[in-house]
Enzyme design. Structure first.
Site, short mmCIF file in Angstrom:
data_model
loop_
_atom_site.label_atom_id
_atom_site.label_comp_id
_atom_site.label_asym_id
_atom_site.label_seq_id
_atom_site.Cartn_x
_atom_site.Cartn_y
_atom_site.Cartn_z
N SER A 85 12.30 -19.54 2.72
CA SER A 85 13.77 -19.49 2.82
C SER A 85 14.34 -20.40 3.89
CB SER A 85 14.21 -18.05 3.10
OG SER A 85 13.81 -17.64 4.38
N THR A 216 17.60 -16.91 4.08
CA THR A 216 18.16 -17.48 5.30
C THR A 216 17.65 -16.63 6.44
OG1 THR A 216 20.18 -18.13 4.13
CG2 THR A 216 20.38 -17.88 6.52
N THR A 234 18.60 -22.17 7.40
CA THR A 234 18.25 -21.92 6.00
C THR A 234 17.89 -23.19 5.26
OG1 THR A 234 19.07 -20.81 3.99
CG2 THR A 234 20.60 -22.26 5.09
N ARG A 244 24.86 -29.85 -1.59
CA ARG A 244 25.54 -28.55 -1.44
C ARG A 244 25.30 -28.01 -0.01
NH1 ARG A 244 23.62 -23.07 -0.10
NH2 ARG A 244 25.06 -21.60 -1.04
N THR A 267 23.46 -13.68 5.67
CA THR A 267 22.55 -14.23 4.67
C THR A 267 23.09 -13.84 3.30
OG1 THR A 267 21.12 -12.27 4.61
CG2 THR A 267 20.54 -13.98 6.20
N GLY A 268 22.61 -14.52 2.27
CA GLY A 268 23.10 -14.23 0.92
C GLY A 268 23.96 -15.35 0.40
N1 GLY Z 1 23.44 -18.10 2.99
C1 GLY Z 1 22.71 -19.26 2.75
C2 GLY Z 1 23.29 -20.16 1.79
O1 GLY Z 1 24.08 -19.77 0.95
O2 GLY Z 1 22.96 -21.33 1.83
#
Ligand code: GLY
Length: 364
Positions: A85, A216, A234, A244, A267-268
């Site tokens: 991650s 993350t 992350t 992105r 995170t998420g």
């Molecule tokens: N929370 C990590 C991401 O969306 O890249």
């Protein structure tokens, strides 16, 4: 006339939400009124931050700086090829290239630094810290971030591990049955299922394969003096569109620290966090008097309200993804919360690092 001193005293007495300070530019909404003069050091973060929270506490208890503590903590996970991650071994983008995002905030100096779409450097959090310490900027991206990292002595390395490459190859093959990529034999080492959501709080609906990995690491710490720092790092959403950028390197989204109030990280699904200024929202809720857990839950409710796209909602009309917040306040009180049940967060307090169950909005 009420003198300023009387006003501050009164504010503290009537409750946290009313606490007010005066900056040089005029009145500002202030910090929580209830403060302890000596805080028990606490580190809190994502479920995969167990070693990180322990390291952060070790560093601050040894007299080290709070930011050095959290960055040294997450560096362990960034360098770990077994964690897909973040950093080395992180899952790549659509083109099979690992692009990393990270931000840091140092409470006492009000400093912030971040990098996004950084390729080839195992420890983006250290580069983010260098941006904060050695430039007049907050966020560097892409090639410029990489050139800066090299100038600061970071090594360029191949971040794909055999395992993350195989997972990307399999994902590419499963994208369509009308192209020339064949799905490899999925048995064997390197093709184990992605890390468990209970620990990592992962997962987003994906039209191709059900759940799409999204991990993350976040880590925040407060020391005895009440100084606070945080870091989020992350490899972002697996198989993302190149370029992105998620919430992790966005100050106020994937991380926010206000030394008068506390720290929060996430995170998420980053897009949901960015649209709601997630971590900053949690800090403002704590400033207004909420506990860390309640503040996290309230910020998550905003995400639910913002999730109007049918493609992002499940058959119950609720977000088909998860977001987790982790927070600590100026008193050393901490909490973690997620949209969906089953997530856990890491905490280290009184010398013990452990995982606790996150509060949540909805039962799975
Ligand atoms: N929370 C990590 C991401 O969306 O890249």
């Amino acid at each position: 006339m009420t003198s300023r001193r009387d006003f501050l005293k009164t504010s503290a007495g009537v409750g946290v939400g009313a606490a007010v300070g005066m900056g040089s530019a005029g009145p500002l909404l202030g910090a929580p009124a209830v403060r302890r003069s000596v805080v028990t050091p606490v580190a809190v973060g994502s479920g995969n931050a167990l070693e990180a929270v322990a390291t952060a506490i070790e560093v601050v208890n040894g007299g080290g700086d709070t930011l050095d503590g959290v960055v040294q903590g997450v560096n362990i996970v960034e360098r770990d090829p077994g964690d897909s991650s973040v950093g080395y071994g992180g899952l790549p983008n659509l083109d099979g290239v690992v692009q990393l995002d990270s931000s840091v905030m140092h409470g006492p100096s009000r400093g912030a630094g971040a990098v996004a779409c950084l390729e080839g450097i195992k420890t983006p959090s250290s580069v983010a810290m260098d941006v904060m310490r050695y430039t007049d900027h907050v966020l560097l991206v892409g090639k410029g971030a990489q050139r800066f990292a090299v100038s600061m002595g970071h090594q360029i390395e191949d971040l794909l591990t055999e395992s993350s490459r195989r997972r990307w190859i399999e994902w590419r093959a499963r994208m369509s049955d009308r192209d020339d990529y064949l799905v490899p034999d999925t048995a064997g080492p390197g093709n184990e299922p992605f890390e468990d959501e209970e620990t990592y709080g992962l997962g987003i609906l994906d039209s191709h394969d059900g759940v799409r990995p999204q991990g993350t690491i976040n880590c925040n710490v407060i020391n005895r003096d009440g100084d606070i720092s945080g870091v989020t790092t992350t490899s972002g959403l697996a198989w993302k569109v190149p370029g992105r950028v998620g919430d992790s390197p966005i100050v106020g989204a994937g991380l926010y620290v206000d030394n008068d109030v506390g720290a929060c990280g996430s995170t998420g699904r980053g897009e949901a966090v960015i649209k709601t200024c997630g971590s900053h929202t949690v800090i403002e809720m704590m400033r207004a008097g909420m506990s860390p857990t309640d503040a996290c839950l309230e910020a998550l409710r905003r995400i639910v309200t913002f999730t109007v796209e049918p493609r992002l909602r499940n058959d119950r009309g609720l977000p088909g993804f998860n977001v987790n917040y982790y927070a600590v306040n100026k008193n050393g009180e901490y909490g973690g919360a997620a949209i969906w049940s089953g997530a856990r967060f890491a905490v280290c307090v009184d010398g013990e690092a452990r995982r606790e169950t996150s509060a949540y909005l909805y039962e799975r």
